[in-house]
Write an enzyme that holds these catalytic residues in place. Structure first.
Site, mmCIF file in Angstrom:
data_model
loop_
_atom_site.group_PDB
_atom_site.id
_atom_site.type_symbol
_atom_site.label_atom_id
_atom_site.label_comp_id
_atom_site.label_asym_id
_atom_site.label_seq_id
_atom_site.Cartn_x
_atom_site.Cartn_y
_atom_site.Cartn_z
ATOM 1 N N HIS A 82 32.437 42.784 44.011
ATOM 2 C CA HIS A 82 33.002 43.063 42.687
ATOM 3 C C HIS A 82 32.146 44.104 41.976
ATOM 4 C CE1 HIS A 82 35.474 39.130 42.013
ATOM 5 N NE2 HIS A 82 35.522 39.513 43.280
ATOM 6 N N CYS A 100 31.255 36.343 38.840
ATOM 7 C CA CYS A 100 30.504 37.415 38.182
ATOM 8 C C CYS A 100 29.738 36.898 36.964
ATOM 9 C CB CYS A 100 31.435 38.563 37.813
ATOM 10 S SG CYS A 100 32.039 39.442 39.287
ATOM 11 N N CYS A 102 35.131 37.323 36.198
ATOM 12 C CA CYS A 102 35.532 36.091 36.871
ATOM 13 C C CYS A 102 34.349 35.115 36.849
ATOM 14 C CB CYS A 102 35.966 36.394 38.303
ATOM 15 S SG CYS A 102 34.615 36.806 39.414
ATOM 16 N N GLU A 154 30.889 44.130 38.971
ATOM 17 C CA GLU A 154 29.743 43.569 38.248
ATOM 18 C C GLU A 154 28.587 43.240 39.191
ATOM 19 O OE1 GLU A 154 33.449 41.628 36.275
ATOM 20 O OE2 GLU A 154 32.912 42.462 38.217
#
Length: 154
Positions: free
Chosen positions: A51, A84, A81, A53
């Site tokens: 991801h 993260c 999410c 992040e």
């Protein structure tokens, strides 16, 4: 300054879009300067945790030579999410700014940020440049649906 950093995160999202990824971008800021950038790379790497992040946090930790980066803030184009948010908590990030709200109504961000799961609480500010951040995502998913329809016709 907040919009300046979110615009940088949007540029990261655009880079992901150009690579065929879900267009989410993130930047980590320390002392008013961007120290790392990230965008989604799940498709390219075929790794579930790739991801935006996580990528930006990992780069920031390497740059600062510490897994704790409490002096840093992160700007991300979509509400993080749970995974993260966990990475942000573990890194002891001071504050998260995000653009678009998660459309699926998950919205655990505030709960996780304030849960004190690792003896740390993160400040959260959502809706930063929300329209621009939501637009790049909705455009991407609209294009994906159109491609899917075209592939079904063939």
């Amino acid at each position: 300054m907040v919009n300046k950093f979110m615009k940088a995160a949007l540029k990261c999202a655009q880079k992901g879009l150009e690579e065929g990824e879900v267009p989410i971008g993130a930047v980590v800021v320390c002392d008013g300067k961007i120290i790392s950038r990230g965008h989604n790379r799940r498709t390219k790497k075929q790794i579930a945790t790739a991801h935006a992040e996580v990528e930006a946090i990992e780069k920031a930790c390497k740059k600062l030579k510490s897994w704790r980066i409490p002096e840093c803030e992160i700007y991300v184009t979509l509400e993080p999410c749970p995974m993260c948010m966990g990475a942000m908590l573990n890194a002891r990030i001071k504050k998260v700014y995000f653009g678009a709200y998660e459309a699926k109504g998950r919205s655990l961000t505030d709960k996780l940020a304030n849960a004190n799961l690792v003896n740390h609480v993160i400040e959260v500010e959502g809706g930063v440049m929300e329209e621009e951040c939501a637009k790049i995502l909705s455009t991407f998913f609209k294009q994906m649906r159109e491609l899917s329809k075209e592939n079904k016709k063939v």
